[in-house]
Design an enzyme around this catalytic site. Structure first.
Site, PDB file in Angstrom:
ATOM      1  N   LYS A  37       0.699  -1.223  -0.022  1.00 24.98           N
ATOM      2  CA  LYS A  37       0.105   0.024  -0.042  1.00 24.98           C
ATOM      3  C   LYS A  37       0.777   1.268  -0.052  1.00 24.98           C
ATOM      4  O   LYS A  37       1.616   1.553   0.935  1.00 24.98           O
ATOM      5  CB  LYS A  37      -0.920  -0.079   1.228  1.00 24.98           C
ATOM      6  CG  LYS A  37      -1.851   1.230   1.090  1.00 24.98           C
ATOM      7  CD  LYS A  37      -2.938   1.190   2.322  1.00 24.98           C
ATOM      8  CE  LYS A  37      -4.045   2.082   2.120  1.00 24.98           C
ATOM      9  NZ  LYS A  37      -3.472   3.405   1.886  1.00 24.98           N
ATOM     10  N   ASP A  39       1.987   5.081  -0.236  1.00 28.29           N
ATOM     11  CA  ASP A  39       1.484   6.327   0.523  1.00 28.29           C
ATOM     12  C   ASP A  39       1.759   7.740  -0.234  1.00 28.29           C
ATOM     13  O   ASP A  39       2.468   8.324  -0.134  1.00 28.29           O
ATOM     14  CB  ASP A  39       2.425   6.610   1.848  1.00 28.29           C
ATOM     15  CG  ASP A  39       1.812   7.548   2.746  1.00 28.29           C
ATOM     16  OD1 ASP A  39       0.671   7.979   2.719  1.00 28.29           O
ATOM     17  OD2 ASP A  39       2.408   7.916   3.691  1.00 28.29           O
ATOM     18  N   GLU A 174       2.739   1.234   5.394  1.00 25.55           N
ATOM     19  CA  GLU A 174       1.441   1.571   5.716  1.00 25.55           C
ATOM     20  C   GLU A 174       0.471   0.408   5.858  1.00 25.55           C
ATOM     21  O   GLU A 174      -0.465   0.252   6.532  1.00 25.55           O
ATOM     22  CB  GLU A 174       0.635   2.744   4.747  1.00 25.55           C
ATOM     23  CG  GLU A 174      -0.444   3.088   5.125  1.00 25.55           C
ATOM     24  CD  GLU A 174      -1.022   4.262   4.459  1.00 25.55           C
ATOM     25  OE1 GLU A 174      -2.095   4.585   4.357  1.00 25.55           O
ATOM     26  OE2 GLU A 174      -0.299   4.617   3.263  1.00 25.55           O
TER      27      GLU A 174
END
Length: 330
Positions: A37, A39, A174
């Site tokens: 994931k 950012d 994340e």
């Protein structure tokens, strides 16, 4: 006499992005692939010959903001393409950082940003959005046979999502994005792609700010809110840590023109909160609910207020009306 050449199909002007749903744990099994994931800003790259555009999740054309990324995309070996990805700032340790992305934007240092490509919806005159994801990613990976500065292919792992997410958390990332490998691209859908986070990290709307105390300049704390499913704007708590002096100054300039005498919340902050009394409320500078920021937090209290909030940056790519409360990660 030469036969007429067939007309090439141009990529769509904009495709509504497929969305993710927050879950507690990454799914397991061979039907799911898992990616890091990132950012940053969700961004679509539309390539139509020499005309290259960067489009936000709502279809805004931000090409003028990221000319270095536009130049990098010219290296892709394609005539036409429509690529889904994330535009990020990358730290020296390889971790993406939203605060660095915002700083790069504010200071005009966007030349070092990286576009992570994770899906391909159109390629050289052909729409491939209805192909299974695993086939679309295979075609996308084929475009990255050589190293291209400013561009990266977002690789993935198939199966064992919980272990993938655990390693992502150990690396201070994340979280993980998990996607069904056998499905077509589904604009707006929130079930075929899911996200599992390492930290509670969400967007909130700025509804006001307080005056600074001591040596802190410009702004004390940001007062945050979110919309309910029935359209009410509720108080979520405040964010004061994690904001640099330069960012405090920028926020003061950003929020100043939005001041309003009327409290924008549909329900006043609870009396148990810092701003629950009439005296404290009188000291708040209320603003029109237009600015969206991203924060990390530990959890929600029983009074539905955020705990241990840290400011990460402003989200200029998300309309305030789309900010609703998500359940925290346990």
């Amino acid at each position: 006499m030469n036969p007429a050449k067939p007309n090439r199909t141009h990529p769509p002007k904009w495709i509504e992005p497929q969305l993710t749903r927050l879950v507690d744990e990454a799914p397991n099994g061979p039907d799911w692939l898992h990616e890091i994931k990132y950012d940053g800003y969700r961004m679509h790259a539309r390539i139509d010959g020499s005309d290259i555009r960067l489009l936000t999740r709502t279809g805004l054309d931000w090409s003028h903001r990221y000319q270095a990324t536009i130049a990098a995309l010219r290296a892709l070996p394609v005539k036409e393409a429509y690529v889904d990805g994330e535009l990020c700032a990358v730290r020296a340790d390889g971790v993406t950082s939203f605060s660095r992305l915002q700083a790069a934007m504010d200071e005009g240092r966007t030349g070092d940003l990286v576009f992570f490509a994770f899906d391909l919806l159109f390629l050289n005159g052909e729409s491939i959005a209805k192909l299974p994801l695993i086939e679309r990613k295979a075609r996308l990976e084929g475009l990255f046979s050589t190293d291209m500065p400013g561009l990266r292919f977002s690789d993935h792992v198939i199966g064992d999502g919980p272990t993938f997410r655990k390693h992502a958390c150990r690396l201070a990332l994340e979280g993980a994005i998990s996607k069904r490998i056998d499905r077509a691209y589904a604009s707006g859908n929130r079930g075929l792609w899911v996200k599992s986070k390492c930290l509670n990290r969400e967007e909130f709307i700025v509804v006001g700010w307080t005056d600074p105390t001591g040596s802190r300049p410009h702004i004390g704390s940001l007062l945050l809110g979110y919309y309910t499913d029935d359209g009410r704007l509720l108080y979520a708590g405040r964010a004061g840590t994690g904001i640099t002096v330069a960012e405090l100054k920028r926020l003061a300039r950003r929020l100043g023109p939005l001041q309003t005498a009327r409290m924008p919340l549909d329900v006043p902050p609870p009396r148990e909160s810092r701003f629950g009394s009439p005296l404290e409320l009188s000291r708040v500078h209320w603003v029109r609910p237009e600015v969206v920021v991203e924060v990390t937090y530990l959890t929600w209290t029983e009074d539905n207020l955020l705990r241990q909030v840290s400011y990460q940056g402003e989200r200029q790519d998300k309309p305030a009306r789309q900010v609703v409360r998500s359940p925290p990660h346990p």
